[in-house]
Design an enzyme around this catalytic site. Structure first.
Site, PDB file in Angstrom:
ATOM      1  CD  GLU A   1      -2.833  -1.249   2.317  1.00 19.06           C
ATOM      2  OE1 GLU A   1      -2.277  -0.531   3.420  1.00 19.06           O
ATOM      3  OE2 GLU A   1      -3.902  -1.919   2.274  1.00 19.06           O
TER       4      GLU A   1
ATOM      5  CG  HIS B   1      -8.640  -0.620   2.148  1.00 17.17           C
ATOM      6  ND1 HIS B   1      -7.578   0.365   1.673  1.00 17.17           N
ATOM      7  CD2 HIS B   1      -7.571  -1.486   2.968  1.00 17.17           C
ATOM      8  CE1 HIS B   1      -6.289   0.055   2.105  1.00 17.17           C
ATOM      9  NE2 HIS B   1      -6.452  -0.821   2.607  1.00 17.17           N
TER      10      HIS B   1
END
Length: 175
Positions: free
Chosen positions: A109, A143
Site C-alpha cells: 500500500e 479497501h
C-alpha cells in the site's frame, strides 16, 4: 482468502505490481512536456518515491514514526492482560496470514498509494492538498472489497471507506 495457496499467489501479484509500478514514474518523467516539471529536475527515481537517505529524510521519517506510534499508543495502553496475550500469541506469530496482513499488505500500500501515486499526481500539476486527498480517496476505495466480501451493511461500508480515506490522507500528508 486465507488459503495458503491464494496468499502465495497474491504475494506474487503484489510483488509484480510493486516492481512494475515505479516504472510508471520513470515513464512519466520521460513523457514529452514534462521537462519543465520541477519534481523531475535532477532527482533520482528513489528520491522521487520518497526514499531519500539524507539527514532531512531520516529525521522526517523518525518524526512521522513517532507521531504515528503516539496515535496508536492510546489503544495499546487500554489493553488488559488477556488482550496482550492474544496480541502476542495469535496476532504476532509468523503465520502466512499475519505476514500478509502486517507486512506485505501495508508495504505494498505504501509503495502504490504513497511512493508512486503521490508523485504522479503532483507531477500532473495537482496541488499538494489535491494529491493527498485524491490518493486517500483511491486508498479508501481500494479497501471497500473487505466490507463487500463480508456482506456488511452499508453503514459499515461507509464507516470503513471514511476511516481508510482519512488514514490514507494522514499517510499521504506524512509522505
Amino acid at each position: 482468502r486465507d488459503d495458503p495457496e491464494v496468499i502465495m499467489q497474491r504475494f506474487l501479484r503484489v510483488f509484480a505490481v510493486c516492481t512494475v509500478a515505479p516504472g510508471a514514474l520513470l515513464f512519466a518523467s520521460t513523457w514529452p512536456g514534462n521537462a519543465e516539471c520541477p519534481l523531475l529536475a535532477d532527482v533520482p527515481l528513489w528520491e522521487w518515491m520518497g526514499l531519500g537517505l539524507g539527514p532531512a529524510s531520516l529525521s522526517a521519517a523518525a518524526l512521522a514514526l513517532a507521531l504515528t506510534a503516539t496515535l496508536f499508543l492510546g489503544p495499546l495502553v487500554m489493553l488488559d492482560r488477556e488482550d496482550w496475550q492474544d496480541l502476542y500469541c495469535h496476532r504476532l506469530t509468523p503465520t502466512l496470514v499475519n505476514v500478509r496482513t502486517l507486512l506485505v499488505g501495508p508495504a505494498a500500500e505504501e509503495i502504490v498509494f504513497r511512493a508512486v501515486a503521490c508523485p504522479l499526481l503532483a507531477s500532473a500539476g495537482l496541488s499538494d492538498a489535491a494529491a493527498v486527498w485524491l490518493s486517500a480517496v483511491n486508498f479508501g476505495a481500494a479497501h471497500l472489497h473487505h466490507r463487500m466480501d463480508m456482506r456488511s451493511n452499508w453503514v459499515a461500508v461507509v464507516v470503513m471507506f471514511t476511516y481508510t480515506t482519512l488514514f490514507g490522507a494522514y499517510s499521504s500528508y506524512l509522505f
